[in-house]
Design an enzyme around this catalytic site. Sequence first.
Site, short mmCIF file in Angstrom:
data_model
loop_
_atom_site.label_atom_id
_atom_site.label_comp_id
_atom_site.label_asym_id
_atom_site.label_seq_id
_atom_site.Cartn_x
_atom_site.Cartn_y
_atom_site.Cartn_z
N LYS A 1 2.43 -3.74 6.59
CA LYS A 1 2.77 -3.80 5.16
C LYS A 1 4.27 -3.57 4.97
CE LYS A 1 -1.25 -4.57 3.24
NZ LYS A 1 -1.50 -5.87 2.61
N SER B 1 0.84 -1.20 0.00
CA SER B 1 0.00 0.00 0.00
C SER B 1 0.87 1.25 0.00
CB SER B 1 -0.86 -0.01 1.26
OG SER B 1 -1.41 1.26 1.50
N TYR C 1 -1.41 -0.86 10.85
CA TYR C 1 -1.72 -1.51 9.57
C TYR C 1 -0.60 -1.26 8.56
CZ TYR C 1 -3.41 -1.54 4.79
OH TYR C 1 -3.50 -1.72 3.44
N1 UFG Z 1 -12.68 11.46 3.11
C1 UFG Z 1 -13.71 12.32 3.42
N2 UFG Z 1 -14.86 11.78 3.97
C2 UFG Z 1 -15.00 10.45 4.19
C3 UFG Z 1 -13.93 9.58 3.87
C4 UFG Z 1 -12.79 10.13 3.32
O1 UFG Z 1 -13.62 13.53 3.23
O2 UFG Z 1 -16.04 10.02 4.71
C5 UFG Z 1 -11.47 12.03 2.48
C6 UFG Z 1 -10.20 11.79 3.30
O3 UFG Z 1 -10.05 12.81 4.27
C7 UFG Z 1 -9.14 11.80 2.20
C8 UFG Z 1 -9.86 11.18 1.00
O4 UFG Z 1 -11.26 11.37 1.26
O5 UFG Z 1 -8.78 13.11 1.86
C9 UFG Z 1 -9.60 9.70 0.80
O6 UFG Z 1 -9.85 9.01 2.02
P1 UFG Z 1 -9.97 7.42 2.09
O7 UFG Z 1 -10.31 7.07 3.50
O8 UFG Z 1 -10.86 6.92 1.03
O9 UFG Z 1 -8.50 6.91 1.71
P2 UFG Z 1 -7.10 7.25 2.39
O10 UFG Z 1 -6.28 7.97 1.38
O11 UFG Z 1 -7.24 7.87 3.71
O12 UFG Z 1 -6.53 5.79 2.68
C10 UFG Z 1 -6.50 4.79 1.66
C11 UFG Z 1 -6.77 3.44 2.27
C12 UFG Z 1 -5.66 3.01 3.18
C13 UFG Z 1 -4.37 3.09 2.46
C14 UFG Z 1 -4.16 4.43 1.84
C15 UFG Z 1 -2.96 4.41 0.96
O13 UFG Z 1 -7.97 3.46 3.01
O14 UFG Z 1 -5.87 1.67 3.58
O15 UFG Z 1 -5.27 4.81 1.03
O16 UFG Z 1 -2.49 5.68 0.69
F1 UFG Z 1 -3.38 2.81 3.32
#
Ligand code: UFG
Length: 344
Positions: free
Chosen positions: A152, A124, A148
């Site tokens: 990885k 990841s 987590y």
């Molecule tokens: N976000 C919102 N509202 C939500 C969920 C997310 O605004 O309800 C925003 C987050 O703040 C972020 C973006 O949308 O800016 C993406 O968030 P995600 O939770 O979809 O994804 P992340 O980038 O936080 O994390 C993902 C995976 C992880 C992994 C990571 C790798 O969930 O498991 O990408 O970079 F490790």
Amino acid sequence: MTVLITGGAGYIGSHTCVELIKAGYDIVLIDSFANSSPDVIERISMITGKTVTFYKGDLLDSAFLDKVFSRHSIEAVVHFAGLKAVGESVEKPTSYYYTNLVSTLHLLQVMGKYDVQRLVFSSSATVYGDGNKMPLKENARLQAANPYGRTKLMIEEMLDDHYRAHPNWRFVILRYFNPIGAHPSGLIGEEPAGRPNNLMPYVTQVAAGRLPELNVFGADYPTHDGTGVRDYIHVVDLARGHIQALKKTASTGFHTYNLGTGRGYSVLDVVRTFEKVNGQPVPYQMQSRRAGDTAVCYADAAKAKAELGWEAVKTLEDMCRDAWHWQVCNPNGYRKKQYVQSNG
Ligand code: UFG
């Protein structure tokens, strides 16, 4: 060629099984179904027209794994199985270290016993530390921010040490950015357990009226509209990357690749694109930043293109359309009776 897929019923695993079968590989799928549905197996068969060989079991049970290797002439492994929720890993770190590390160690032991030396590992982008220059190259500074991510990173290091001791093995590490979307058939997709943590499943559930509105975490980031920017990649593009990775394991080596599009989109870019292509409103409200989030994260995807001959081709529009199609076809996830036949 027979390929073992661990965690093959999961979100990325199931899409990869479909692409591998379509590319002519024989697959043996194993999954504990701890965080996936057994109905996935039938859906993979519906898409590919092939019967899927699968075993229900856990990699923590090495006798189970040994039995699978003894029954099939496995030549390579794609290893997805593991726990993957960032928040849960903070609450139950030992469970994450135990499950993710021990299951990978069992896998390596059994592969060694049966002389199987080709492994593609599902890693990841979370392994990259804060403060790196964007876009992220594979040689950027590594430092995971939660248990987590550390599992990885530790597995990557474990595999690297194993390779140094056994240079006749072949390893490809794939660092995924933000996989979203679903198979265009609407038959397989992402089914988060409980309330979604990730952006796209939350958006589809808001659009479907299951959740009242999207919380946008942070409107004051130094980005074009103040919301967080990520490298969203269509899960089918991601799945196809594994075929190229498997081909790379034909010769010895230890290789690491980013699988992303190389483009960043903000939360509001995703919301607006989703609304435009699907004609569904996604009400949202701005909230404060979510702990642990970074402002911007996107890949330099040049190495995968140069060395694997792979690049993502699907657009954000494709991702939003296919994510919604999956939601509409399966309003209650994989529960069979709810499936709405589509022409996709
Ligand atoms: N976000 C919102 N509202 C939500 C969920 C997310 O605004 O309800 C925003 C987050 O703040 C972020 C973006 O949308 O800016 C993406 O968030 P995600 O939770 O979809 O994804 P992340 O980038 O936080 O994390 C993902 C995976 C992880 C992994 C990571 C790798 O969930 O498991 O990408 O970079 F490790």
